[in-house]
Design a protein around this motif. Structure first.
Motif, PDB file in Angstrom:
ATOM      1  N   GLY A   1      -9.575  -9.265   5.522  1.00  0.00           N
ATOM      2  CA  GLY A   1     -10.700  -9.631   6.309  1.00  0.00           C
ATOM      3  C   GLY A   1     -10.518  -8.666   7.452  1.00  0.00           C
ATOM      4  N   GLY A   2     -10.270  -7.502   7.243  1.00  0.00           N
ATOM      5  CA  GLY A   2     -10.636  -6.149   8.381  1.00  0.00           C
ATOM      6  C   GLY A   2     -10.129  -5.017   8.030  1.00  0.00           C
ATOM      7  N   LEU A   3      -9.565  -3.905   9.490  1.00  0.00           N
ATOM      8  CA  LEU A   3      -8.849  -3.286   9.388  1.00  0.00           C
ATOM      9  C   LEU A   3      -7.243  -3.367   9.154  1.00  0.00           C
ATOM     10  CD1 LEU A   3     -11.338  -1.040  11.385  1.00  0.00           C
ATOM     11  CD2 LEU A   3     -11.271  -0.778   8.968  1.00  0.00           C
ATOM     12  N   GLN A   4      -6.653  -1.901   8.794  1.00  0.00           N
ATOM     13  CA  GLN A   4      -5.246  -2.181   9.268  1.00  0.00           C
ATOM     14  C   GLN A   4      -4.954  -0.944   9.007  1.00  0.00           C
ATOM     15  OE1 GLN A   4      -2.235  -4.142   5.804  1.00  0.00           O
ATOM     16  NE2 GLN A   4      -3.924  -3.132   4.306  1.00  0.00           N
ATOM     17  N   TYR A   5      -3.682  -1.230   9.687  1.00  0.00           N
ATOM     18  CA  TYR A   5      -3.433   0.567  10.489  1.00  0.00           C
ATOM     19  C   TYR A   5      -1.815   0.411   9.035  1.00  0.00           C
ATOM     20  CZ  TYR A   5      -5.244   1.135  14.497  1.00  0.00           C
ATOM     21  OH  TYR A   5      -5.594   1.458  15.533  1.00  0.00           O
ATOM     22  N   GLN A   6      -1.873   1.647   8.027  1.00  0.00           N
ATOM     23  CA  GLN A   6      -0.989   1.819   7.739  1.00  0.00           C
ATOM     24  C   GLN A   6      -0.361   2.808   7.557  1.00  0.00           C
ATOM     25  OE1 GLN A   6      -2.682   1.799   3.732  1.00  0.00           O
ATOM     26  NE2 GLN A   6      -2.637  -0.413   3.457  1.00  0.00           N
ATOM     27  N   VAL A   7       1.561   3.473   7.652  1.00  0.00           N
ATOM     28  CA  VAL A   7       2.127   4.393   8.485  1.00  0.00           C
ATOM     29  C   VAL A   7       2.725   5.006   6.848  1.00  0.00           C
ATOM     30  CG1 VAL A   7       4.258   2.875   9.470  1.00  0.00           C
ATOM     31  CG2 VAL A   7       3.757   5.357  10.012  1.00  0.00           C
ATOM     32  N   SER A   8       2.474   6.003   6.434  1.00  0.00           N
ATOM     33  CA  SER A   8       3.600   6.701   5.526  1.00  0.00           C
ATOM     34  C   SER A   8       4.661   6.946   5.491  1.00  0.00           C
ATOM     35  CB  SER A   8       2.674   8.424   6.143  1.00  0.00           C
ATOM     36  OG  SER A   8       3.029   9.781   4.419  1.00  0.00           O
ATOM     37  N   VAL A   9       5.388   6.626   4.822  1.00  0.00           N
ATOM     38  CA  VAL A   9       6.567   6.644   4.610  1.00  0.00           C
ATOM     39  C   VAL A   9       7.432   7.754   4.771  1.00  0.00           C
ATOM     40  CG1 VAL A   9       8.749   5.985   3.166  1.00  0.00           C
ATOM     41  CG2 VAL A   9       6.816   4.480   2.774  1.00  0.00           C
ATOM     42  N   ASP A  10       6.675   9.337   4.023  1.00  0.00           N
ATOM     43  CA  ASP A  10       7.517  10.512   4.707  1.00  0.00           C
ATOM     44  C   ASP A  10       6.989  10.536   6.234  1.00  0.00           C
ATOM     45  OD1 ASP A  10       7.485  10.132   1.925  1.00  0.00           O
ATOM     46  OD2 ASP A  10       5.784  11.197   1.499  1.00  0.00           O
ATOM     47  N   SER A  11       7.023  10.023   6.502  1.00  0.00           N
ATOM     48  CA  SER A  11       6.418  10.279   8.871  1.00  0.00           C
ATOM     49  C   SER A  11       7.544   9.720   9.555  1.00  0.00           C
ATOM     50  CB  SER A  11       4.799  10.443   9.030  1.00  0.00           C
ATOM     51  OG  SER A  11       4.017   9.211   9.373  1.00  0.00           O
ATOM     52  N   LEU A  12       8.547   8.573   8.884  1.00  0.00           N
ATOM     53  CA  LEU A  12       8.951   7.692   8.686  1.00  0.00           C
ATOM     54  C   LEU A  12      10.410   8.686   9.122  1.00  0.00           C
ATOM     55  CD1 LEU A  12       9.151   4.486   7.370  1.00  0.00           C
ATOM     56  CD2 LEU A  12       7.812   5.173   9.582  1.00  0.00           C
ATOM     57  N   PRO A  13      11.409   7.810  10.751  1.00  0.00           N
ATOM     58  CA  PRO A  13      12.484   8.677  10.419  1.00  0.00           C
ATOM     59  C   PRO A  13      13.496   8.599   9.677  1.00  0.00           C
ATOM     60  CG  PRO A  13      11.693   7.239  12.246  1.00  0.00           C
ATOM     61  CD  PRO A  13      11.018   7.336  11.430  1.00  0.00           C
ATOM     62  N   GLU A  14      14.287   9.408   9.016  1.00  0.00           N
ATOM     63  CA  GLU A  14      15.399   9.020   7.848  1.00  0.00           C
ATOM     64  C   GLU A  14      15.926   7.554   8.014  1.00  0.00           C
ATOM     65  OE1 GLU A  14      16.167  10.563   5.027  1.00  0.00           O
ATOM     66  OE2 GLU A  14      14.738  11.992   5.413  1.00  0.00           O
ATOM     67  N   TRP A  15      16.111   7.043   9.341  1.00  0.00           N
ATOM     68  CA  TRP A  15      17.132   5.569   9.283  1.00  0.00           C
ATOM     69  C   TRP A  15      16.530   4.044   9.017  1.00  0.00           C
ATOM     70  CZ3 TRP A  15      15.087   2.788  12.714  1.00  0.00           C
ATOM     71  CH2 TRP A  15      14.594   2.451  14.088  1.00  0.00           C
ATOM     72  N   MET A  16      14.817   4.699   8.882  1.00  0.00           N
ATOM     73  CA  MET A  16      13.993   3.953   8.714  1.00  0.00           C
ATOM     74  C   MET A  16      13.081   3.542   7.387  1.00  0.00           C
ATOM     75  SD  MET A  16      11.399   3.244  12.322  1.00  0.00           S
ATOM     76  CE  MET A  16      10.723   2.436  10.272  1.00  0.00           C
ATOM     77  N   ARG A  17      13.405   4.977   6.751  1.00  0.00           N
ATOM     78  CA  ARG A  17      13.155   5.113   5.118  1.00  0.00           C
ATOM     79  C   ARG A  17      13.826   3.955   4.309  1.00  0.00           C
ATOM     80  NH1 ARG A  17      11.744  11.188   4.224  1.00  0.00           N
ATOM     81  NH2 ARG A  17      10.528  11.684   6.505  1.00  0.00           N
TER      82      ARG A  17
END
Length: 69
Positions: A52-68
């Motif tokens: 249905g369109g475009l979506q943003y995705q974020v690399s898990v490797d770039s997340l702060p440690e507390w969010m992984r």
């Protein structure tokens, strides 16, 4: 030796990990995609064509440690 492929998560998963709304997550990823840091962290974000369109995705490797996951 090749680096393994990065894992990517969508805005819904990012919102859950960050404990923010999906709307705020989408805005954060949109800004990160153009180089703006999120809470002091430089996130690696890509824009993908999805259902249905475009979506943003974020690399898990770039997340702060507390969010992984």
């Amino acid at each position: 030796m090749d680096k393994p492929l990065q894992d990517w998560i969508n805005a819904h998963r990012f919102a859950a990990l960050a404990k923010i709304s999906v709307r705020m997550a989408r805005e954060a990823l949109k800004l990160a995609h153009v180089g703006k840091p999120w809470r002091g962290f430089d996130l690696t974000v890509r824009l993908m064509s999805g259902n249905g369109g475009l979506q943003y995705q974020v690399s898990v490797d770039s997340l702060p440690e507390w969010m992984r996951p």
